[in-house]
Design a protein around this motif. Structure first.
Motif, short mmCIF file in Angstrom:
data_model
loop_
_atom_site.label_atom_id
_atom_site.label_comp_id
_atom_site.label_asym_id
_atom_site.label_seq_id
_atom_site.Cartn_x
_atom_site.Cartn_y
_atom_site.Cartn_z
N THR A 1 32.69 -5.29 40.56
CA THR A 1 34.14 -5.61 39.95
C THR A 1 34.06 -6.95 39.26
O THR A 1 33.22 -7.81 39.70
CB THR A 1 35.05 -5.40 40.92
OG1 THR A 1 35.00 -6.30 42.10
CG2 THR A 1 35.19 -4.10 41.53
N LEU B 1 29.88 3.81 31.50
CA LEU B 1 30.31 2.86 32.31
C LEU B 1 31.39 2.19 31.80
O LEU B 1 32.55 1.60 32.22
CB LEU B 1 29.36 2.00 32.91
CG LEU B 1 28.11 2.75 33.82
CD1 LEU B 1 27.36 1.75 34.37
CD2 LEU B 1 29.13 3.28 35.04
N LEU C 1 34.70 3.98 31.19
CA LEU C 1 35.36 4.28 32.31
C LEU C 1 36.08 2.91 32.97
O LEU C 1 36.78 2.93 34.02
CB LEU C 1 34.52 4.73 33.67
CG LEU C 1 34.20 6.29 33.05
CD1 LEU C 1 32.93 6.69 34.36
CD2 LEU C 1 35.17 7.15 32.86
N LEU C 2 35.80 1.73 32.50
CA LEU C 2 36.18 0.62 33.13
C LEU C 2 37.55 0.23 32.68
O LEU C 2 38.05 0.33 31.74
CB LEU C 2 35.32 -0.81 32.41
CG LEU C 2 35.46 -2.23 32.69
CD1 LEU C 2 35.06 -2.29 34.03
CD2 LEU C 2 34.59 -3.10 31.88
N THR D 1 41.68 -2.20 37.93
CA THR D 1 42.04 -1.34 39.10
C THR D 1 43.18 -1.51 39.77
O THR D 1 43.68 -0.82 40.67
CB THR D 1 40.86 -0.91 39.90
OG1 THR D 1 40.55 -2.21 40.47
CG2 THR D 1 39.83 -0.18 38.92
N TRP E 1 36.02 0.10 38.53
CA TRP E 1 36.10 1.46 38.46
C TRP E 1 36.69 2.12 39.70
O TRP E 1 36.50 1.88 40.81
CB TRP E 1 34.55 1.91 38.36
CG TRP E 1 34.03 1.35 37.13
CD1 TRP E 1 33.86 2.35 36.02
CD2 TRP E 1 33.17 0.53 36.83
NE1 TRP E 1 33.10 1.49 34.60
CE2 TRP E 1 32.80 0.53 35.46
CE3 TRP E 1 32.90 -0.73 37.88
CZ2 TRP E 1 32.11 -0.75 35.01
CZ3 TRP E 1 32.25 -1.67 37.12
CH2 TRP E 1 31.91 -1.88 35.61
N ARG E 2 37.71 3.13 39.56
CA ARG E 2 38.35 3.80 40.58
C ARG E 2 37.74 4.70 41.21
O ARG E 2 37.56 4.75 42.50
CB ARG E 2 39.74 4.51 40.10
CG ARG E 2 40.54 3.56 39.27
CD ARG E 2 42.09 4.23 39.06
NE ARG E 2 42.80 3.57 38.40
CZ ARG E 2 43.35 2.52 38.66
NH1 ARG E 2 43.38 2.21 40.22
NH2 ARG E 2 44.41 1.69 38.08
N THR F 1 31.00 6.02 40.60
CA THR F 1 30.93 5.17 39.55
C THR F 1 30.63 3.61 39.77
O THR F 1 29.70 2.95 39.07
CB THR F 1 31.91 5.56 38.65
OG1 THR F 1 32.29 6.86 38.32
CG2 THR F 1 31.66 4.86 37.11
N SER F 2 31.41 2.95 40.67
CA SER F 2 31.39 1.86 41.06
C SER F 2 29.99 1.35 41.57
O SER F 2 29.46 0.21 41.17
CB SER F 2 32.70 1.26 41.95
OG SER F 2 32.56 0.03 42.24
#
Length: 226
Positions: free
Chosen positions: A5, A77, A80-81, A84, A95-96, A100-101
């Motif tokens: 993050t 990626l 999807l960023l 959050t 990423w939620r 993925t995170s």
């Protein structure tokens, strides 16, 4: 802990005068400030992906086997960023989805570690339009991808429908790459050694750049109608 993050905290990023100006703002405007800055950092991160370059401007290390894919690395990626969480004092860009995170952290920091199928059993439902393709799902099954599904005691090969519901496009791409590389060495493995180079796309180039961006947005808010 591997970075997955971008955490934006106003403390330490502003001078004394700017901090006093910031504290004079109501909470909603401080949240707006951090939200706007985080979205600009997201734009910068996505630009790094488009240009296939690290934060310092150097190019991403190329794939070991260029024939395996011509699509830009980390593109999934970047899509999807998102921001959050945001408070009057801190915002988080990431990423939620937990998996993925994790994938993003491996790509950003580089890694060489062993992961098991059992460790990948916790999956989140994928938002509509972001799921793996049917072609990816079928290939994952052929490669022996297994998970522990609800109500089952042991690992099993999930059906295509389950993969489409629980695995997104970026995750499927990474898993296919991992399983494909291991397939040539041994079949039926339930753990994989993952080695990825650093491809550092997330964030601003330096803390100074973050501070400058924060100051710029602060001045815009201070000069705008309340």
């Amino acid at each position: 802990m591997a970075r997955s993050t971008f955490d934006l905290d106003v403390r330490g990023q502003l001078g004394v005068r700017e901090q006093l100006a910031l504290l004079s703002l109501p909470p909603r405007l401080r949240r707006r400030l951090l939200n706007n800055v985080s979205k600009r950092v997201r734009t910068m991160s996505r630009k790094n992906i488009r240009n296939q370059q690290n934060l310092d401007g150097s190019p991403f290390e190329a794939r070991k086997n260029p024939e395996k894919g011509k699509k830009k690395m980390e593109a999934g990626l970047g899509k999807l960023l998102q921001v959050t969480s945001v408070t009057p004092d801190q915002a988080v860009l990431g990423w939620r989805n937990a998996l993925t995170s994790w994938v993003a952290a491996q790509q950003h920091n580089g890694t060489s570690e062993r992961r098991t199928a059992a460790q990948m059993k916790r999956w989140n439902r994928v938002p509509e339009g972001l799921a793996a393709t049917e072609k990816q799902a079928k290939r994952l099954r052929r490669l022996g991808f297994k998970v522990r599904q609800a109500g089952k005691k042991s690992l099993s090969r999930p059906p295509v429908a389950w993969i489409l519901e629980h695995v997104n496009y970026a995750q499927a791409g990474l898993l296919i790459r991992i399983l494909s590389e291991e397939q040539s060495e041994s079949t039926g493995k339930q753990s994989w050694e993952i080695t990825l180079p650093k491809r550092q796309f997330l964030g601003a180039s330096t803390e100074r750049d973050t501070g400058l961006l924060l100051n710029q947005v602060l001045q815009q808010i201070l000069n705008s109608p309340r």
